[in-house]
Design a protein around this motif. Structure first.
Motif, PDB file in Angstrom:
ATOM      1  N   LEU A 197       0.832  -1.202   0.000  1.00 16.17           N
ATOM      2  CA  LEU A 197       0.000   0.000   0.000  1.00 16.17           C
ATOM      3  C   LEU A 197       0.866   1.251   0.000  1.00 16.17           C
ATOM      4  N   VAL A 198       1.872   1.287   0.866  1.00 18.14           N
ATOM      5  CA  VAL A 198       2.750   2.460   0.944  1.00 18.14           C
ATOM      6  C   VAL A 198       3.465   2.674  -0.379  1.00 18.14           C
ATOM      7  N   GLU A 199       3.969   1.605  -0.973  1.00 16.94           N
ATOM      8  CA  GLU A 199       4.714   1.726  -2.222  1.00 16.94           C
ATOM      9  C   GLU A 199       3.808   2.101  -3.395  1.00 16.94           C
ATOM     10  N   ARG A 200       2.519   1.820  -3.286  1.00 16.99           N
ATOM     11  CA  ARG A 200       1.563   2.068  -4.369  1.00 16.99           C
ATOM     12  C   ARG A 200       1.235   3.561  -4.507  1.00 16.99           C
ATOM     13  N   HIS A 201       1.153   4.276  -3.392  1.00 12.17           N
ATOM     14  CA  HIS A 201       0.695   5.669  -3.410  1.00 12.17           C
ATOM     15  C   HIS A 201       1.811   6.596  -2.929  1.00 12.17           C
ATOM     16  N   ASP A 202       2.306   7.451  -3.833  1.00  6.49           N
ATOM     17  CA  ASP A 202       3.428   8.326  -3.494  1.00  6.49           C
ATOM     18  C   ASP A 202       3.112   9.240  -2.316  1.00  6.49           C
ATOM     19  N   SER A 203       1.863   9.678  -2.181  1.00  6.37           N
ATOM     20  CA  SER A 203       1.555  10.635  -1.124  1.00  6.37           C
ATOM     21  C   SER A 203       1.774  10.041   0.266  1.00  6.37           C
ATOM     22  N   LEU A 204       1.803   8.713   0.382  1.00  2.58           N
ATOM     23  CA  LEU A 204       2.016   8.071   1.673  1.00  2.58           C
ATOM     24  C   LEU A 204       3.492   8.021   2.053  1.00  2.58           C
ATOM     25  N   HIS A 205       4.376   8.343   1.113  1.00  2.00           N
ATOM     26  CA  HIS A 205       5.803   8.411   1.445  1.00  2.00           C
ATOM     27  C   HIS A 205       6.407   9.697   0.864  1.00  2.00           C
ATOM     28  N   THR A 206       5.746  10.809   1.184  1.00  2.00           N
ATOM     29  CA  THR A 206       6.177  12.134   0.722  1.00  2.00           C
ATOM     30  C   THR A 206       6.345  13.063   1.911  1.00  2.00           C
ATOM     31  N   ARG A 207       7.388  13.884   1.863  1.00  2.00           N
ATOM     32  CA  ARG A 207       7.584  14.937   2.850  1.00  2.00           C
ATOM     33  C   ARG A 207       7.338  16.291   2.175  1.00  2.00           C
ATOM     34  N   TYR A 208       7.042  17.294   2.986  1.00  2.00           N
ATOM     35  CA  TYR A 208       6.684  18.607   2.472  1.00  2.00           C
ATOM     36  C   TYR A 208       7.547  19.658   3.167  1.00  2.00           C
TER      37      TYR A 208
ATOM     38  N   ARG B  66     -12.152  16.255  -8.924  1.00  2.00           N
ATOM     39  CA  ARG B  66     -11.687  15.090  -9.697  1.00  2.00           C
ATOM     40  C   ARG B  66     -12.461  15.010 -11.016  1.00  2.00           C
ATOM     41  N   PHE B  67     -12.194  15.990 -11.875  1.00  4.55           N
ATOM     42  CA  PHE B  67     -12.936  16.089 -13.118  1.00  4.55           C
ATOM     43  C   PHE B  67     -12.319  15.257 -14.248  1.00  4.55           C
ATOM     44  N   ARG B  68     -11.029  14.959 -14.163  1.00  6.60           N
ATOM     45  CA  ARG B  68     -10.351  14.188 -15.201  1.00  6.60           C
ATOM     46  C   ARG B  68     -10.314  12.720 -14.798  1.00  6.60           C
ATOM     47  N   PRO B  69     -10.419  11.799 -15.759  1.00  8.32           N
ATOM     48  CA  PRO B  69     -10.347  10.365 -15.424  1.00  8.32           C
ATOM     49  C   PRO B  69      -9.077  10.014 -14.658  1.00  8.32           C
ATOM     50  N   GLU B  70      -7.958  10.689 -14.969  1.00  6.18           N
ATOM     51  CA  GLU B  70      -6.694  10.380 -14.302  1.00  6.18           C
ATOM     52  C   GLU B  70      -6.730  10.695 -12.806  1.00  6.18           C
ATOM     53  N   ASP B  71      -7.653  11.571 -12.417  1.00  3.61           N
ATOM     54  CA  ASP B  71      -7.684  12.023 -11.025  1.00  3.61           C
ATOM     55  C   ASP B  71      -8.681  11.261 -10.157  1.00  3.61           C
TER      56      ASP B  71
ATOM     57  N   LEU C 181      -5.371  -5.633  -7.593  1.00  3.04           N
ATOM     58  CA  LEU C 181      -5.704  -4.215  -7.649  1.00  3.04           C
ATOM     59  C   LEU C 181      -5.466  -3.681  -9.057  1.00  3.04           C
ATOM     60  N   PRO C 182      -6.252  -2.685  -9.474  1.00  9.53           N
ATOM     61  CA  PRO C 182      -5.963  -2.046 -10.763  1.00  9.53           C
ATOM     62  C   PRO C 182      -4.656  -1.272 -10.669  1.00  9.53           C
ATOM     63  N   PRO C 183      -4.098  -0.872 -11.797  1.00 13.38           N
ATOM     64  CA  PRO C 183      -2.876  -0.058 -11.739  1.00 13.38           C
ATOM     65  C   PRO C 183      -3.131   1.209 -10.925  1.00 13.38           C
ATOM     66  N   PRO C 184      -2.111   1.707 -10.222  1.00 16.32           N
ATOM     67  CA  PRO C 184      -2.310   2.936  -9.440  1.00 16.32           C
ATOM     68  C   PRO C 184      -2.658   4.108 -10.342  1.00 16.32           C
ATOM     69  N   SER C 185      -3.378   5.048  -9.791  1.00 14.51           N
ATOM     70  CA  SER C 185      -3.802   6.219 -10.537  1.00 14.51           C
ATOM     71  C   SER C 185      -2.657   7.218 -10.647  1.00 14.51           C
ATOM     72  N   GLU C 186      -2.964   8.366 -11.201  1.00 13.15           N
ATOM     73  CA  GLU C 186      -1.995   9.450 -11.316  1.00 13.15           C
ATOM     74  C   GLU C 186      -1.454   9.819  -9.933  1.00 13.15           C
ATOM     75  N   GLN C 187      -0.168  10.098  -9.865  1.00  9.51           N
ATOM     76  CA  GLN C 187       0.459  10.507  -8.615  1.00  9.51           C
ATOM     77  C   GLN C 187       0.468  12.036  -8.514  1.00  9.51           C
ATOM     78  N   PRO C 188       0.580  12.598  -7.296  1.00  8.93           N
ATOM     79  CA  PRO C 188       0.478  14.052  -7.145  1.00  8.93           C
ATOM     80  C   PRO C 188       1.453  14.866  -7.992  1.00  8.93           C
TER      81      PRO C 188
ATOM     82  N   GLY D 102      -4.281  11.912  -2.573  1.00  9.24           N
ATOM     83  CA  GLY D 102      -3.611  13.150  -2.223  1.00  9.24           C
ATOM     84  C   GLY D 102      -4.622  14.173  -1.741  1.00  9.24           C
ATOM     85  N   ALA D 103      -4.136  15.301  -1.256  1.00  6.59           N
ATOM     86  CA  ALA D 103      -5.021  16.404  -0.874  1.00  6.59           C
ATOM     87  C   ALA D 103      -5.537  17.050  -2.150  1.00  6.59           C
TER      88      ALA D 103
END
Length: 391
Positions: free
Chosen positions: A79-90, A297-302, A187-194, A307-308
């Protein structure tokens, strides 16, 4: 109805945990600007007391019987590796806030033995204590997994996440992905990343949508009663108390559902319209303006982007000589138009509003926000809410 203060935090005892470092590796290390949605939350978190810990989110998923701790940890790693926002610093930089996608590292998994305590009660208590801890988003990864065990066997997993990493919609995506992983379902392929979304926001198409959105806001703010723009009290300062209310009513839920069925308007629109009408009546104004949060989330990619992603829409309406059903239908059309104008850089919007207010002799200040959280409440940590179920 109960009132709460954003500055008063009751002391919540912290349960005792075992800690397990969960290693991850994606090969995706990158930095870039924040998306418009991330930037909006970044500024809100820094405005709120307690570094925005009140905005931390949590989701719970029960663990299928017979699942080993190793298998559960493997699901969390995926799960963590699938979604970039879960392993991102700001980070704040001289060029503004930036996001840093961490390609490899560790997530601290907390493990709590609950013994004979009911899972619902334990999950609610533990989630509340972990949510109360602010994230240092420049140092911490924005995710705190908690595994609840009984006799050392995992029975539930909680994910506490910074609002910089998720909104309500993407928290549900994360929860659904985790549930599928625990059931060993594909799972389907992950969606667009932030960062990909941030690149889109530099395109001609995105900038065109932004210009239209800002023009729409300018038109609405210029028409809004001045009382809806200015401060409601003394100048904001460190002593300012943030207040919100919460009302739970099965009767209200049934009435909203009935109006929704009669008018074809979504239930949230019914409540939004009624809130604006009440605000106009109570302030003696011809109409009222509310900011309502929209998942853009107006675009299919989103659609499944984690992410926020929330941004504000401006909703302006007032009562007329019409039936309640006619009022709700009019509100539905206004809402749809407002929702179409929600993609913009928030740091362009706020100075524009301040400028309009200044020309009208008003010091732009507080605003009325409307946040429809039914989606989140339906996925709450503890037992189901009878009032929410009635809606």
């Amino acid at each position: 109805m109960s009132w709460s203060s954003g500055q008063s935090h009751r002391e919540i005892p912290m349960p005792a945990f075992r800690h397990h470092p969960l290693e991850f590796r994606t090969g995706r290390s990158a930095t870039g600007p924040l998306t418009w949605g991330q930037l909006a939350i970044w500024d809100v978190i820094r405005w709120l007391p307690g570094n925005g810990s009140s905005l931390n989110s949590a989701v719970r998923r029960d663990v299928p019987p017979g699942t080993s701790l190793d298998r559960l940890l493997g699901a969390l790693r995926t799960l963590v590796e699938r979604h970039d926002s879960l392993h991102t610093r700001y980070h704040e930089t001289p060029d503004g806030p930036r996001q840093e996608v961490v390609g490899e590292g560790e997530v601290d998994v907390r493990i709590r033995e609950i013994g004979a305590e009911p899972v619902d009660r334990a999950a609610g208590r533990v989630a509340e204590s972990v949510r109360a801890l602010p994230f240092d988003t420049g140092v911490d990864l924005p995710l705190r997994p908690v595994v609840l065990t009984r006799s050392s066997a995992p029975v539930a997993v909680l994910l506490v996440v910074s609002h910089l990493a998720v909104d309500g919609w993407s928290l549900a995506v994360v929860g659904a992905d985790l549930a599928a992983l625990l059931r060993a379902e594909p799972l389907p392929p992950p969606s667009e990343q932030p960062l990909a979304r941030a690149r889109y926001e530099t395109t001609d198409l995105a900038r065109s949508r932004e210009r239209k959105a800002l023009a729409y806001w300018r038109e609405e703010i210029e028409a809004l009663p001045a009382r809806m723009l200015g401060p409601a009290g003394p100048t904001d300062g460190p002593e300012t108390e943030l207040l919100w209310s919460r009302m739970e009513s099965a009767a209200l839920a049934c009435a909203v559902r009935s109006l929704s069925l009669r008018t074809g308007a979504e239930a949230g629109t019914v409540v939004l319209a009624a809130t604006a009408a009440l605000l106009a009546v109570r302030t003696g104004e011809r109409e009222a303006g509310l900011r309502t949060l929209v998942s853009t989330r107006f675009r299919p990619e989103d659609r499944r982007l984690v992410g926020a992603f929330n941004q504000s829409a401006i909703f302006r309406i007032g009562p007329r000589e019409e039936t309640l059903a006619e009022f709700v239908r009019r509100a539905r059309n206004i809402t749809l138009r407002a929702f179409r104008h929600t993609e913009y850089d928030p740091r362009k919007l706020e100075p524009m509003i301040a400028g309009i207010a200044g020309r009208r002799g008003v010091a732009a200040g507080r605003y009325c926000f409307f946040n429809d959280i039914r989606f989140a409440v339906s996925r709450r940590i503890g037992p189901p809410d009878p009032a929410a179920a009635a809606g």
